[in-house]
Structure formats: C-alpha cells, structure tokens
Design a protein around this motif. Structure first.
Motif, PDB file in Angstrom:
ATOM      1  N   VAL A  21      22.274 110.664 -21.234  1.00 41.31           N
ATOM      2  CA  VAL A  21      23.631 110.473 -21.749  1.00 41.31           C
ATOM      3  C   VAL A  21      24.245 111.815 -22.114  1.00 41.31           C
ATOM      4  O   VAL A  21      25.408 112.092 -21.800  1.00 41.31           O
ATOM      5  N   CYS A  22      23.464 112.668 -22.779  1.00 42.95           N
ATOM      6  CA  CYS A  22      23.972 113.987 -23.165  1.00 42.95           C
ATOM      7  C   CYS A  22      24.294 114.827 -21.931  1.00 42.95           C
ATOM      8  O   CYS A  22      25.321 115.508 -21.889  1.00 42.95           O
ATOM      9  N   VAL A  74      27.159 104.885 -25.236  1.00 41.90           N
ATOM     10  CA  VAL A  74      27.292 106.205 -25.846  1.00 41.90           C
ATOM     11  C   VAL A  74      27.505 106.126 -27.349  1.00 41.90           C
ATOM     12  O   VAL A  74      26.780 106.761 -28.128  1.00 41.90           O
ATOM     13  N   LEU A  75      28.506 105.358 -27.761  1.00 44.86           N
ATOM     14  CA  LEU A  75      28.852 105.318 -29.185  1.00 44.86           C
ATOM     15  C   LEU A  75      27.692 104.886 -30.082  1.00 44.86           C
ATOM     16  O   LEU A  75      27.543 105.419 -31.187  1.00 44.86           O
ATOM     17  N   PRO A  76      26.842 103.919 -29.670  1.00 45.26           N
ATOM     18  CA  PRO A  76      25.708 103.559 -30.541  1.00 45.26           C
ATOM     19  C   PRO A  76      24.729 104.700 -30.784  1.00 45.26           C
ATOM     20  O   PRO A  76      23.950 104.657 -31.735  1.00 45.26           O
ATOM     21  N   MET A  77      24.740 105.733 -29.938  1.00 45.75           N
ATOM     22  CA  MET A  77      23.797 106.846 -30.096  1.00 45.75           C
ATOM     23  C   MET A  77      24.326 107.948 -31.010  1.00 45.75           C
ATOM     24  O   MET A  77      23.574 108.856 -31.373  1.00 45.75           O
ATOM     25  N   ILE A  78      25.603 107.882 -31.347  1.00 52.54           N
ATOM     26  CA  ILE A  78      26.230 109.008 -32.020  1.00 52.54           C
ATOM     27  C   ILE A  78      25.573 109.332 -33.358  1.00 52.54           C
ATOM     28  O   ILE A  78      25.394 110.499 -33.717  1.00 52.54           O
ATOM     29  N   ARG A  79      25.187 108.323 -34.114  1.00 57.13           N
ATOM     30  CA  ARG A  79      24.616 108.575 -35.442  1.00 57.13           C
ATOM     31  C   ARG A  79      23.178 109.058 -35.376  1.00 57.13           C
ATOM     32  O   ARG A  79      22.752 109.863 -36.204  1.00 57.13           O
ATOM     33  N   SER A  80      22.419 108.564 -34.391  1.00 56.05           N
ATOM     34  CA  SER A  80      20.979 108.832 -34.382  1.00 56.05           C
ATOM     35  C   SER A  80      20.551 109.962 -33.454  1.00 56.05           C
ATOM     36  O   SER A  80      19.419 110.446 -33.556  1.00 56.05           O
ATOM     37  N   VAL A  81      21.420 110.378 -32.530  1.00 59.08           N
ATOM     38  CA  VAL A  81      21.045 111.422 -31.563  1.00 59.08           C
ATOM     39  C   VAL A  81      21.960 112.631 -31.750  1.00 59.08           C
ATOM     40  O   VAL A  81      23.122 112.615 -31.327  1.00 59.08           O
ATOM     41  N   PRO A  82      21.457 113.706 -32.353  1.00 57.18           N
ATOM     42  CA  PRO A  82      22.307 114.873 -32.655  1.00 57.18           C
ATOM     43  C   PRO A  82      22.977 115.486 -31.425  1.00 57.18           C
ATOM     44  O   PRO A  82      24.135 115.889 -31.489  1.00 57.18           O
ATOM     45  N   SER A  83      22.257 115.573 -30.301  1.00 57.27           N
ATOM     46  CA  SER A  83      22.844 116.195 -29.113  1.00 57.27           C
ATOM     47  C   SER A  83      24.030 115.389 -28.601  1.00 57.27           C
ATOM     48  O   SER A  83      25.059 115.956 -28.200  1.00 57.27           O
ATOM     49  N   VAL A  84      23.901 114.070 -28.610  1.00 59.17           N
ATOM     50  CA  VAL A  84      24.993 113.206 -28.150  1.00 59.17           C
ATOM     51  C   VAL A  84      26.177 113.311 -29.106  1.00 59.17           C
ATOM     52  O   VAL A  84      27.339 113.378 -28.678  1.00 59.17           O
ATOM     53  N   ARG A  85      25.894 113.354 -30.402  1.00 60.70           N
ATOM     54  CA  ARG A  85      26.975 113.473 -31.390  1.00 60.70           C
ATOM     55  C   ARG A  85      27.763 114.771 -31.187  1.00 60.70           C
ATOM     56  O   ARG A  85      29.008 114.771 -31.210  1.00 60.70           O
ATOM     57  N   CYS A  86      27.051 115.872 -30.965  1.00 61.68           N
ATOM     58  CA  CYS A  86      27.730 117.154 -30.752  1.00 61.68           C
ATOM     59  C   CYS A  86      28.487 117.173 -29.425  1.00 61.68           C
ATOM     60  O   CYS A  86      29.581 117.731 -29.333  1.00 61.68           O
ATOM     61  N   ALA A  87      27.922 116.550 -28.388  1.00 63.07           N
ATOM     62  CA  ALA A  87      28.597 116.503 -27.090  1.00 63.07           C
ATOM     63  C   ALA A  87      29.876 115.683 -27.163  1.00 63.07           C
ATOM     64  O   ALA A  87      30.910 116.045 -26.580  1.00 63.07           O
ATOM     65  N   VAL A  88      29.820 114.571 -27.894  1.00 59.35           N
ATOM     66  CA  VAL A  88      31.018 113.739 -28.092  1.00 59.35           C
ATOM     67  C   VAL A  88      32.078 114.516 -28.868  1.00 59.35           C
ATOM     68  O   VAL A  88      33.261 114.524 -28.505  1.00 59.35           O
ATOM     69  N   ALA A  89      31.653 115.187 -29.940  1.00 57.68           N
ATOM     70  CA  ALA A  89      32.595 115.969 -30.742  1.00 57.68           C
ATOM     71  C   ALA A  89      33.193 117.115 -29.929  1.00 57.68           C
ATOM     72  O   ALA A  89      34.391 117.403 -30.031  1.00 57.68           O
ATOM     73  N   ARG A 137      29.772 122.572 -27.908  1.00 54.96           N
ATOM     74  CA  ARG A 137      29.116 122.404 -26.610  1.00 54.96           C
ATOM     75  C   ARG A 137      27.803 123.198 -26.578  1.00 54.96           C
ATOM     76  O   ARG A 137      26.781 122.697 -26.093  1.00 54.96           O
ATOM     77  N   LEU A 138      27.847 124.432 -27.086  1.00 52.61           N
ATOM     78  CA  LEU A 138      26.627 125.240 -27.133  1.00 52.61           C
ATOM     79  C   LEU A 138      25.583 124.603 -28.039  1.00 52.61           C
ATOM     80  O   LEU A 138      24.384 124.596 -27.723  1.00 52.61           O
ATOM     81  N   LYS A 139      26.046 124.036 -29.159  1.00 56.73           N
ATOM     82  CA  LYS A 139      25.130 123.364 -30.079  1.00 56.73           C
ATOM     83  C   LYS A 139      24.495 122.145 -29.413  1.00 56.73           C
ATOM     84  O   LYS A 139      23.288 121.913 -29.547  1.00 56.73           O
ATOM     85  N   ALA A 140      25.312 121.362 -28.692  1.00 57.51           N
ATOM     86  CA  ALA A 140      24.786 120.185 -27.997  1.00 57.51           C
ATOM     87  C   ALA A 140      23.749 120.596 -26.956  1.00 57.51           C
ATOM     88  O   ALA A 140      22.718 119.926 -26.793  1.00 57.51           O
ATOM     89  N   THR A 141      24.004 121.705 -26.255  1.00 55.30           N
ATOM     90  CA  THR A 141      23.071 122.185 -25.231  1.00 55.30           C
ATOM     91  C   THR A 141      21.757 122.618 -25.865  1.00 55.30           C
ATOM     92  O   THR A 141      20.668 122.323 -25.346  1.00 55.30           O
ATOM     93  N   GLU A 142      21.833 123.312 -26.995  1.00 56.08           N
ATOM     94  CA  GLU A 142      20.623 123.728 -27.706  1.00 56.08           C
ATOM     95  C   GLU A 142      19.815 122.522 -28.165  1.00 56.08           C
ATOM     96  O   GLU A 142      18.585 122.478 -28.012  1.00 56.08           O
ATOM     97  N   LEU A 143      20.507 121.540 -28.720  1.00 55.45           N
ATOM     98  CA  LEU A 143      19.821 120.336 -29.180  1.00 55.45           C
ATOM     99  C   LEU A 143      19.194 119.577 -28.022  1.00 55.45           C
ATOM    100  O   LEU A 143      18.089 119.038 -28.141  1.00 55.45           O
ATOM    101  N   LEU A 144      19.904 119.533 -26.896  1.00 57.39           N
ATOM    102  CA  LEU A 144      19.357 118.861 -25.707  1.00 57.39           C
ATOM    103  C   LEU A 144      18.070 119.539 -25.253  1.00 57.39           C
ATOM    104  O   LEU A 144      17.085 118.861 -24.911  1.00 57.39           O
ATOM    105  N   ARG A 145      18.068 120.863 -25.245  1.00 60.67           N
ATOM    106  CA  ARG A 145      16.865 121.588 -24.826  1.00 60.67           C
ATOM    107  C   ARG A 145      15.691 121.288 -25.765  1.00 60.67           C
ATOM    108  O   ARG A 145      14.546 121.147 -25.310  1.00 60.67           O
TER     109      ARG A 145
END
Length: 437
Positions: A179-180, A116-131, A155-163
């Motif tokens: 992961v997201c 998970v942590l290696p994806m935080i910088r490069s994947v916006p949805s994962v970063r928002c979900a972690v935050a 959480r809503l932002k992470a969901t939008e990015l995931l979509r």
C-alpha cells in the motif's frame, strides 16, 4: 459570527441534502446539531462571473484571490489537529482525494476507504505517505512553497519508514508495504518529479507476480499497479514491467455473474478491453515500430469494439477512451489519415468530452485520451485547443495533480513545433519532471 470565519459556499453534506448550512469553519455547526457528520467544504476553484463596474479580468482576479484566501484559511484550520500534526492532512486526503476518481455505483465506498484509510493509525509509513499526498495536492492547488517542502519532508519520512518495515519482512513486503509503495508511486505522479516512481512500481510488481495476489478484495493493489505500469509506459521510452501474459492473468481474475470480465470502476478509468488494447499497442510499438499491418488490425478491433453503458456520463467517457486509444495508435505508427479518418475521430472525441460535466470524476478521468487527441490537433483547431487547455487547467486547480499542468506544457510545445505526429514524449524538455497521465 465574523465573516472571516465563514466559508464561501455550503458544506458538501448540506449541499447534497439540500439543507441550510451555516458555513462555519472548520466544520458546519448545523450538521453537528442534526447529528450528521459534516463532509467538509469543496475546496475547489469556482468560475467567476463579471460584475458591473469592473472589467471581467479585474473581477476574476479579485474573486480568485478571495477564493485562495478562503481555501488557505479552511485548510490551515483543519491541519495539525492531532498529536503528530498529521490529522488535518489525513482528513483532507479522506475528504478530497480518496473519492476524486471514483466511478462506481451507489455510495462512495472506494478501495482507498476500504484498504488504505484503515491502515493510517497503525502503519506509520502509510500515514506519512497519505499526509505527503495531501500536502502535495494542497501545495499544487495553492502554489504554496512551504507546503511543497512539507510534502517532500513527509515523502522522505514515509520512504525511510517503509525501508525499516521491509527489514522486518525477510520474505518480502506484506500488504501494508505494498500500500505504501502504491501511495508513493502515485505521489510521484501527482508531484510530477517521479523521483522513485519506477523503483516503487517495479518492486511492487515483482512481489505481486511472485506471490500471485496482493490479498485485497478484487486485487485492488495488483490492478492499480498494473494500470500505473502500462500508462506510465505510454508516455516514456521504457517497456512495461508487466508482460501481456502477466496483464491478462491479472485481468482475467475478475468476472461478473454473466460471464464477462468485471470492469473495476474504482481502479481503471476505462473498460478492461480498452486497457488491454493500450498495453498491446504500447508493447507492439516498442518492439516493432514499423509493424503497420499489425497496427491496422489492432485499430480495426478498437473501431469495432462496443461497450454497453448504463448512464450518459459513462457512455461518453467510454467513447472518449475508445477514440483516444485509436488516436494513440494512429499517432505512434504515423498511420495515414484516411485509414481511420483521423480528422473525424478527433472531432468525435471532443464531442463526447464536451458532453461530460466539468470538474467531476468523469472529466478528471479522461485526461489521457484527450491528451492523445490534443497531440494531433492542427493549427486551425484553435478553439478546440483553447477548450482543452482550459479543461486540463481546471482539473489541475481542482485536483492539485501536477501532471495536468505538465500535459498543458507538453501540448503547447507540440503545437509550437508543428510536428504533432512525430512527437516523442521521451525527449520532451521538462527539467526534473516526468509526464504520466
């Protein structure tokens, strides 16, 4: 240095290494001088002992308020440290959440650290979900409404990015999307509202079963999704998405050199065999609620099952899960107390639970079996009820997972009703909440 800029206890690194800590915020300067990365401070509730001149309650209230102020100061000084204002949340997640339930051997190298942590910088949805996860834990622990709103926004932002990311994968989600989905499903459990828990769970389950694997080491996401699916079905009316055959196929992928299935300490809180028994009990009850003889056969298998463990905490934890699984079976099928000696089984589970140190990964991992035992406690078990209530509340304060608090409320409702053995979790009165342990 002003006392307002000092934390109340030594940092994790200094405490672990037995060295002097200057307690400065946001990080310990002594660690920097030694060239060591400071692991931060343990933002946990601590027990308060009464002092002379004040009543125990007054001292506890004063101490608790001071702890809350220290926690808020330390947290706020660590938030908003990067351009997108999520760095502090990410650091909190890595420091306080990713290791909370780790039960493995040796250095802390959890699957969240690896995948998970290696994806935080490069994947916006994962970063928002972690935050969002970090903000939810903080909000629950400090009862901070503003932080709750921030968690919901993230959480809503992470969901939008995931979509948006899913649109780029016409053949289905890739590992980052999975992961997201996992993070959002677990966030629903932490928040207690479970708004889209089933949606994320079903989507991830379907993709994994179609592809045959999630591509991670030891199939972490695949195993974790299976765990959430089965455990979520134990406290709701739905059937697990994973059939017994799907589950067996997933669990049979991992073997030790000695030819035994490997228990994923970093994924499951109990041995694989017990997890399968829980799944079998759940499916049997939902398909054949009156299948008493089949239930007794399962109970005898659980009663005979033995796990050889290499440490006391793990041995006690495994026994708590074995006995809790048996009590889950007894409660669902309303088996007479004499068949498996329900009273003795309940006494034994609390004996093992009390041997596990509080506010540790081991104690955080036994909420589900203790909850099953709590549902069967009789009115005269007031002392055990008080201990269980206190233990779950300490876990809530330390972890910030709202399901611990919901478990207390569910137990209180059951104890007041006096109908423990007929308790139906699918009808429990939690407006806009859902209990998943």
């Amino acid at each position: 240095m002003s006392q307002n800029n000092l934390f109340g206890i030594a940092c994790k690194t200094c405490r672990r290494r037995g060295r002097k800590c200057d307690r400065s915020l946001p990080k310990c300067n002594n660690c920097s001088l030694r060239g060591t990365e400071c692991e931060g401070y343990a933002l946990r509730w601590v027990d308060a002992a009464p002092s002379k001149g004040k009543s125990s309650k007054e001292h506890t209230d004063t101490k608790s308020r001071a702890i809350i102020r220290q926690q808020k100061l330390s947290i706020l000084m660590n938030l908003g440290t990067t351009s997108d204002d999520l760095g502090g949340f990410v650091n909190y997640y890595a420091r306080e959440i990713s290791e909370a339930f780790y039960l493995g051997h040796g250095p802390v190298e959890t699957p969240y650290t690896r995948h998970v942590l290696p994806m935080i910088r490069s994947v916006p949805s994962v970063r928002c979900a972690v935050a969002a996860t970090a903000a939810c834990h903080i909000a629950n622990r400090l009862e901070d409404d503003q932080m709750k709103r921030q968690s919901l926004h993230l959480r809503l932002k992470a969901t939008e990015l995931l979509r948006e990311e899913l649109k780029g994968y016409p053949e289905g989600p890739d590992l980052t999307c999975l992961v997201c989905m996992l993070l959002l499903a677990q966030l629903d459990v932490c928040s207690g509202d479970c708004v889209e828990f089933e949606t994320h769970l079903k989507a991830a389950s379907t993709f994994i079963k179609q592809r045959g694997s999630d591509g991670t080491e030891r199939g972490f996401i695949e195993q974790r999704i299976a765990w959430l699916d089965v455990m979520g079905a134990t406290t709701s009316s739905r059937m697990p998405h994973w059939s017994p055959e799907d589950l067996a196929a997933t669990l049979n992928k991992f073997w030790t050199p000695s030819g035994k299935r490997e228990w994923g300490f970093d994924v499951f809180y109990c041995p694989i065999d017990l997890f399968e028994y829980i799944a079998d009990i759940t499916v049997l009850y939902k398909l054949e609620p009156d299948a008493i003889q089949k239930a007794i056969l399962l109970g005898n298998a659980i009663k005979r099952w033995v796990c050889i463990c290499d440490s006391d905490p793990r041995r006690h934890m495994v026994e708590v899960w074995r006995l809790g699984t048996l009590l889950y079976l007894i409660r669902l099928f309303r088996l007479p107390s004499g068949i498996f000696n329900t009273a003795n089984t309940t006494t034994c589970i609390f004996h093992h639970a009390r041997a596990i140190p509080s506010k540790t990964s081991w104690s955080y991992s036994i909420s589900w079996p203790l909850f099953q035992a709590g549902l069967l406690l009789s009115p005269e078990n007031s002392q055990i009820k008080a201990w269980l209530r206190n233990e779950l509340y300490k876990n809530f304060c330390a972890l910030g997972c709202f399901h611990q608090k919901l478990a207390i409320e569910a137990l209180e409702q059951t104890w007041r009703s006096g109908k423990d053995r007929q308790y139906d979790l699918s009808s429990v009165d939690f407006p806009q909440r859902k209990l998943i342990l």
